[in-house]
Design a protein around this motif. Structure first.
Motif, PDB file in Angstrom:
ATOM      1  N   HIS A  67      -1.364   9.023   4.449  1.00 48.61           N
ATOM      2  CA  HIS A  67      -1.615   7.665   3.920  1.00 48.61           C
ATOM      3  C   HIS A  67      -2.250   6.989   5.291  1.00 48.61           C
ATOM      4  O   HIS A  67      -3.467   6.250   4.957  1.00 48.61           O
ATOM      5  CB  HIS A  67      -0.344   7.022   3.576  1.00 48.61           C
ATOM      6  CG  HIS A  67      -0.432   5.533   3.394  1.00 48.61           C
ATOM      7  ND1 HIS A  67      -0.800   5.305   2.070  1.00 48.61           N
ATOM      8  CD2 HIS A  67      -0.105   4.365   3.821  1.00 48.61           C
ATOM      9  CE1 HIS A  67      -0.956   3.780   2.028  1.00 48.61           C
ATOM     10  NE2 HIS A  67      -0.231   3.354   3.134  1.00 48.61           N
ATOM     11  N   LYS A  76       3.241  12.851   4.037  1.00 53.20           N
ATOM     12  CA  LYS A  76       2.826  12.020   2.888  1.00 53.20           C
ATOM     13  C   LYS A  76       2.187  10.751   3.633  1.00 53.20           C
ATOM     14  O   LYS A  76       1.198   9.964   3.475  1.00 53.20           O
ATOM     15  CB  LYS A  76       3.606  11.398   1.793  1.00 53.20           C
ATOM     16  CG  LYS A  76       2.996  10.762   0.633  1.00 53.20           C
ATOM     17  CD  LYS A  76       3.887  10.648  -0.722  1.00 53.20           C
ATOM     18  CE  LYS A  76       2.934   9.850  -1.805  1.00 53.20           C
ATOM     19  NZ  LYS A  76       2.154  10.657  -2.352  1.00 53.20           N
ATOM     20  N   GLU A  80      -5.951   8.101   5.628  1.00 54.28           N
ATOM     21  CA  GLU A  80      -6.886   7.447   4.559  1.00 54.28           C
ATOM     22  C   GLU A  80      -7.025   5.859   5.157  1.00 54.28           C
ATOM     23  O   GLU A  80      -8.131   5.540   4.799  1.00 54.28           O
ATOM     24  CB  GLU A  80      -6.148   7.592   3.446  1.00 54.28           C
ATOM     25  CG  GLU A  80      -6.081   9.011   2.603  1.00 54.28           C
ATOM     26  CD  GLU A  80      -5.490   9.027   1.501  1.00 54.28           C
ATOM     27  OE1 GLU A  80      -4.816   7.957   1.009  1.00 54.28           O
ATOM     28  OE2 GLU A  80      -5.507  10.118   0.725  1.00 54.28           O
ATOM     29  N   LYS A 128       0.757  -1.072  -0.049  1.00 56.29           N
ATOM     30  CA  LYS A 128       0.179   0.064  -0.132  1.00 56.29           C
ATOM     31  C   LYS A 128       0.891   1.185  -0.154  1.00 56.29           C
ATOM     32  O   LYS A 128       0.370   2.300  -0.326  1.00 56.29           O
ATOM     33  CB  LYS A 128      -0.957   0.011   1.240  1.00 56.29           C
ATOM     34  CG  LYS A 128      -2.251  -1.088   1.286  1.00 56.29           C
ATOM     35  CD  LYS A 128      -2.849  -0.837   2.319  1.00 56.29           C
ATOM     36  CE  LYS A 128      -3.997  -2.085   2.230  1.00 56.29           C
ATOM     37  NZ  LYS A 128      -5.293  -1.522   1.136  1.00 56.29           N
ATOM     38  N   ILE A 129       2.092   1.089   0.595  1.00 58.32           N
ATOM     39  CA  ILE A 129       3.128   2.155   0.428  1.00 58.32           C
ATOM     40  C   ILE A 129       3.922   2.297  -0.547  1.00 58.32           C
ATOM     41  O   ILE A 129       4.083   3.088  -1.402  1.00 58.32           O
ATOM     42  CB  ILE A 129       3.784   2.241   1.755  1.00 58.32           C
ATOM     43  CG1 ILE A 129       2.943   2.542   2.855  1.00 58.32           C
ATOM     44  CG2 ILE A 129       4.662   3.473   1.925  1.00 58.32           C
ATOM     45  CD1 ILE A 129       3.524   2.320   4.259  1.00 58.32           C
TER      46      ILE A 129
END
Length: 258
Positions: free
Chosen positions: A195, A191, A198, A143-144
């Motif tokens: 992340h 960021k 979210e 996901k990263i």
């Protein structure tokens, strides 16, 4: 603290190690003569009598994470470090777990050769243990970071290659102590925080240790160099009769215990 401060310490109050944290800060102030300001972040309001013990040490401020996020109950001590970094009043911040006992003034870390170079970020202590595949961690990492780079740790290349070595070892950064120049890494921190926000908004919740990998994973994503201490968790004798686990050691000295 109402003004921006160049350098300081920051920790999250889990509530499980209050006496250790008090002892640690008392040692820093009285034994090691460390005058760095300290931010103590919390999710549940500490009792006034407890807060008074800290405030007697001077230059201590309390920060409520609920003032910055609306779903703090979903976050853990590792994911909250992204929030602590982003909203800290310090340019250079040393974030430490509240069960860490410093064995010397952590100010010297700012002179560490792996920090004063162009990286301006050092993550101390890692675990290198026998490998057990964890599909949820692979899911979290992807996901990263969507692909491995040349500098991606060989211990975790299996995430993208699906090729396992029979001597595979896992590699987890512990993040018990982190030293970061926020000015140099604010884009990475921002960021990563967004992340995590979210993920929590979508109720995507993972093990606490996974979130501690987020800093180096996002640094890979952003192509930012960082340094991770080359020493794993090791056992060394203390000078007194108490035997505890040494987290990090540099320059042939002992940094901290947990």
């Amino acid at each position: 603290m109402s003004e921006f401060v160049f350098r300081g310490l920051s920790t999250f109050l889990t509530g499980n190690y209050n006496e250790i944290l008090i002892s640690n800060l008392e040692n820093l102030r009285n034994k090691f003569q460390c005058q760095l300001p300290v931010e103590i972040w919390y999710r549940t309001e500490p009792e006034e009598s407890f807060k008074e013990q800290f405030l007697q040490l001077e230059n201590i401020s309390f920060m409520n994470v609920n003032n910055f996020i609306s779903d703090a109950e979903k976050w853990n001590g590792e994911s909250l470090k992204a929030l602590m970094m982003f909203y800290s009043e310090f340019q250079e911040v040393i974030i430490f777990n509240d069960n860490v006992l410093f064995h010397l003034d952590p100010f010297y870390l700012t002179k560490h050769e792996n920090y004063v170079n162009e990286t301006n970020m050092v993550l101390f202590s890692y675990e290198n243990k026998s490998f057990e595949i964890n599909e949820k961690y692979i899911e979290f990492a992807k996901k990263i970071v969507d692909n491995a780079s040349d500098s991606f740790p060989v211990m975790q290349e299996y995430i993208f290659s699906n090729v396992l070595d029979e001597k595979q070892k896992e590699y987890f950064v512990d993040n018990n102590v982190m030293l970061v120049n926020r000015t140099s890494h604010i884009s990475t921190i921002s960021k990563l925080l967004k992340h995590y926000q979210e993920m929590y908004n979508n109720d995507e919740i993972y093990e606490s240790m996974f979130y501690s990998q987020g800093f180096w994973l996002m640094s890979q994503k952003m192509e930012k160099r960082i340094n991770i201490s080359e020493l794993p968790n090791i056992m060394l004798p203390r000078k007194d009769k108490i035997q505890e686990k040494v987290l990090s050691g540099f320059h042939l000295d002992k940094l901290c215990y947990t």
